[in-house]
Design an enzyme around this catalytic site. Structure first.
Site, PDB file in Angstrom:
ATOM      1  N   HIS A  65      24.251  31.233  74.922  1.00 57.87           N
ATOM      2  CA  HIS A  65      24.328  32.673  74.672  1.00 57.87           C
ATOM      3  C   HIS A  65      22.903  33.339  74.264  1.00 57.87           C
ATOM      4  O   HIS A  65      22.488  33.957  73.409  1.00 57.87           O
ATOM      5  CB  HIS A  65      25.248  33.508  73.880  1.00 57.87           C
ATOM      6  CG  HIS A  65      25.787  34.688  74.139  1.00 57.87           C
ATOM      7  ND1 HIS A  65      26.063  35.044  75.535  1.00 57.87           N
ATOM      8  CD2 HIS A  65      25.605  35.907  73.542  1.00 57.87           C
ATOM      9  CE1 HIS A  65      26.496  36.426  75.472  1.00 57.87           C
ATOM     10  NE2 HIS A  65      26.097  36.986  74.363  1.00 57.87           N
ATOM     11  N   SER A  89      24.583  40.340  78.067  1.00 56.37           N
ATOM     12  CA  SER A  89      25.806  40.178  77.236  1.00 56.37           C
ATOM     13  C   SER A  89      26.726  41.652  77.531  1.00 56.37           C
ATOM     14  O   SER A  89      26.984  42.151  78.772  1.00 56.37           O
ATOM     15  CB  SER A  89      25.660  39.804  75.697  1.00 56.37           C
ATOM     16  OG  SER A  89      27.073  39.717  75.084  1.00 56.37           O
ATOM     17  N   ASP A 140      27.417  28.568  77.419  1.00 57.60           N
ATOM     18  CA  ASP A 140      27.799  30.016  76.643  1.00 57.60           C
ATOM     19  C   ASP A 140      28.856  29.839  75.733  1.00 57.60           C
ATOM     20  O   ASP A 140      29.975  29.623  76.265  1.00 57.60           O
ATOM     21  CB  ASP A 140      27.440  31.174  77.398  1.00 57.60           C
ATOM     22  CG  ASP A 140      27.513  32.545  76.923  1.00 57.60           C
ATOM     23  OD1 ASP A 140      27.765  32.506  75.723  1.00 57.60           O
ATOM     24  OD2 ASP A 140      26.850  33.168  77.502  1.00 57.60           O
TER      25      ASP A 140
END
Length: 258
Positions: free
Chosen positions: A232, A128, A199
């Protein structure tokens, strides 16, 4: 470890920020030490979270360094303080880039790598916001300097980004054109990007666009993997991909993929 920096704008005001990095966790290699990778956590996380996962991977020749980002106000959360490698208000191509924060974190990572033995291959990876910082570090390596013009001090043999995005993508081509070596370096630096189609934090389109921007800028040794249904977070299929890719690109021995 703290890092002091000045942001010089077009006006007469100079803002100054101090970055206090948190605890660094190290996973020692279980076999012959051939590579060292700094792995960067996501927004609001800490280095210990990833060190626990990395310790379980079948990569005995890699030393993992997992630093913790500074705690700072984040515009995305309305100024709420949390661990962050840089400030971010909008995860998109149009969002403003916190160059000062990016440079501070990239310099912190480079400092961690700079003390490794000369015969050890060096890499940066992350998840991320950590992936975004890793990719920014890759562009600094290729151009030979940080965004503030200071020289980037370490060589990189591999860069991995999971569920991330590319900061400063709008200025990447201009930055690369300043260096004659940049095109040659970019063509050979191995980069692995992985992103889940599901995501809902860093949308897949941002990962896809980042891969496209890097390719168009001349990063010719780039692999982009997508995963159906992945949100995610990471899954064994993805970590297996990372293990195999690192083993191949860093030419590690003694590793076995599960």
């Amino acid at each position: 470890m703290s890092y002091n920096t000045s942001a010089i704008g077009s006006g007469s005001r100079t803002a100054r920020r101090t970055f206090e990095f948190g605890r660094t966790h190290v996973v020692r290699p279980k076999g012959k030490h051939q590579a060292t990778i700094v792995w960067l956590h996501g927004l609001g996380d800490k280095g210990s979270s990833w060190s626990q996962l990395l310790e379980t991977l079948p990569l005995p020749n890699i030393k993992w360094i997992c630093p913790t980002a500074p705690t700072q106000p984040v515009a995305l959360f309305g100024g709420f303080h949390c661990t962050a490698w840089f400030d971010v208000g909008d995860i998109s191509e149009d969002g403003p880039d916190d160059l000062e924060g990016l440079d501070a974190s990239a310099a912190h990572v480079a400092n961690l790598l700079s003390t490794e033995p000369a015969d050890i291959k060096l890499g940066i990876g992350g998840f991320s916001m950590g992936a975004a910082t890793a990719l920014y570090s890759a562009t600094c390596r290729i151009t030979g300097q940080y965004g503030n013009g200071n020289l980037y001090p370490v060589d990189l043999s591999a860069v991995v980004g999971l569920s991330g995005w590319l900061p400063c993508s709008r200025t990447l081509r201009n930055r690369m054109e300043r260096s004659h070596e940049a095109a040659r370096q970019a063509a050979s630096l191995p980069i692995l990007l992985c992103h889940g189609l599901g995501d809902d934090v860093v949308a897949y389109k941002h990962g896809e666009k980042s891969a496209q921007n890097l390719s168009e800028a001349g990063f010719g040794n780039l692999t982009f993997r997508t995963y159906n249904g992945l949100g995610h977070y990471t899954i064994p299929e993805e970590t297996d991909e990372v293990c195999n890719w690192l083993t191949s690109n860093l030419m590690l021995d003694g590793s076995r993929a599960y």
